[in-house]
Design an enzyme around this catalytic site. Sequence first.
Site, PDB file in Angstrom:
ATOM      1  N   GLN A  10       1.589  -1.215  -0.088  1.00  0.00           N
ATOM      2  CA  GLN A  10      -0.148   0.039   0.293  1.00  0.00           C
ATOM      3  C   GLN A  10       0.943   0.873   0.339  1.00  0.00           C
ATOM      4  O   GLN A  10       0.507   2.172  -0.401  1.00  0.00           O
ATOM      5  CB  GLN A  10      -1.011   0.083   1.278  1.00  0.00           C
ATOM      6  CG  GLN A  10      -1.795  -1.215   1.196  1.00  0.00           C
ATOM      7  CD  GLN A  10      -1.795  -2.230   2.125  1.00  0.00           C
ATOM      8  OE1 GLN A  10      -0.894  -2.708   2.035  1.00  0.00           O
ATOM      9  NE2 GLN A  10      -2.994  -3.047   2.409  1.00  0.00           N
ATOM     10  N   ASP A  62      -6.201   1.410  12.146  1.00  0.00           N
ATOM     11  CA  ASP A  62      -7.813   0.510  12.415  1.00  0.00           C
ATOM     12  C   ASP A  62      -8.141   0.425  13.466  1.00  0.00           C
ATOM     13  O   ASP A  62      -9.641   0.481  13.063  1.00  0.00           O
ATOM     14  CB  ASP A  62      -6.866  -0.472  11.729  1.00  0.00           C
ATOM     15  CG  ASP A  62      -6.561  -0.524  10.118  1.00  0.00           C
ATOM     16  OD1 ASP A  62      -5.349  -0.366   9.897  1.00  0.00           O
ATOM     17  OD2 ASP A  62      -7.428  -0.339   9.274  1.00  0.00           O
TER      18      ASP A  62
HETATM   19  O1  MRU Z   1      -6.035  -3.172   4.902  1.00  0.00           O
HETATM   20  P1  MRU Z   1      -5.831  -2.209   4.999  1.00  0.00           P
HETATM   21  O2  MRU Z   1      -4.849  -1.840   3.164  1.00  0.00           O
HETATM   22  O3  MRU Z   1      -7.335  -1.819   4.295  1.00  0.00           O
HETATM   23  O4  MRU Z   1      -4.485  -1.821   5.354  1.00  0.00           O
HETATM   24  C1  MRU Z   1      -4.881  -0.062   5.994  1.00  0.00           C
HETATM   25  C2  MRU Z   1      -4.563   0.686   7.346  1.00  0.00           C
HETATM   26  O5  MRU Z   1      -3.861  -0.491   7.705  1.00  0.00           O
HETATM   27  C3  MRU Z   1      -4.197   2.107   7.401  1.00  0.00           C
HETATM   28  O6  MRU Z   1      -2.754   2.594   7.834  1.00  0.00           O
HETATM   29  C4  MRU Z   1      -5.237   2.222   8.303  1.00  0.00           C
HETATM   30  O7  MRU Z   1      -6.376   1.809   7.573  1.00  0.00           O
HETATM   31  C5  MRU Z   1      -5.394   3.819   8.074  1.00  0.00           C
HETATM   32  S1  MRU Z   1      -6.913   4.034   6.512  1.00  0.00           S
HETATM   33  C6  MRU Z   1      -6.549   5.730   7.287  1.00  0.00           C
END
Ligand code: MRU
Length: 365
Positions: free
Chosen positions: A203, A244
């Site tokens: 990501q 999260d």
């Molecule tokens: O698995 P993902 O890509 O949904 O995980 C996202 C994250 O861990 C982000 O860093 C988190 O959701 C914060 S988003 C503002």
Amino acid sequence: MIVNGRSLRPLVSAPDMMSIDIIDQRLLPHRLQLARLATAAEVFTAIRDMWLRGAPLIGAAAAFGVALAMREDSRDAALDRAVATLAEARPTAVNLAWALRRMHDRLEGLAPGLRASAAWREAEALAEEDVAINAAIGGHGLAIFRELLARKPAGQPLKVLTHCNAGWLATVDWGTATAPIYQAHAAGLPVEVWVDETRPRNQGASLTAWELAQAGVPHRVIADNAGGHLMQHGEVDVVIVGCDRVTARGDVCNKIGTYLKALAAHDNGVPFYVAMPTPTLDRSLHDGLREIPIEERSAREVTHIAGLSAQGDVVEVRLTPEASGAANPAFDVTPARLVTALITEHGVVPATAEGIARLPQATAP
Ligand code: MRU
């Protein structure tokens, strides 16, 4: 945010209330393509399979999922079913459950005939609140950045390290961890960003790097394992990440690898901030390590990797021996003691039970 001179959000609701358009994040950074979701089932698939992702965006999309379900059938059983089904899409980010509870609370007392349009309005309100929350986080984070910059020799940039994508693609706009970065850049402050690639889904390399490039923010992508080395050599002034789920005592669950960055930051005296919208706070939990459900994703995300071929096609290749298994825990928990502070829309609070108790409840219907 602005992409190729055009204002863009990762989720846009249709004026006719029949669908939402999302950026299909599986294709970035190589292709910017929208996908139209017109049913709750399509929203479920898009969340589960990470066409869209990031805690706040998952919550907003789920709210529209309920609204789309209400267009098909707005009776009590259908409302309960839509909320229960969408809640199963992903387990760790609490914004999903929070948004679904908010939608349910808003709709259950209404006559079924009134639910479809009320649901759409509530989902739109939730999405707009997310934008305001993140803009406020940006303002509070910017004040911290200014203080840190003031301690550096004049003219030297503030070196910020971030993990995963807590940018505008993970929210309705601004991002959480990136909001102070974008605001600092817009204010003319010198900021440079180290972007953790964030294996296995990358990501950071695919999404955060793309966002920062679009905005013209100086940045470099680093292998996940490079952060500790850079901190030891004074190359990181501050770490800022999203989250999260945060417990009532301040334990922070975020993308896998966050904990290692927090440990390295602690060992090197580098401040470690968490940008936390209050919908990401789960006051029902205390011990993050034992109580937060950690999503286990497909081993294929570890054994294979996708990228752009010389011919310009997005292709997937195998990284590991056929005979090797793989494990893929998608999140980890950083204990509160490693967190310098939480940057919320209401201001900066310590990651402690007392600090968190001072925060107002996230917006109820
Ligand atoms: O698995 P993902 O890509 O949904 O995980 C996202 C994250 O861990 C982000 O860093 C988190 O959701 C914060 S988003 C503002």
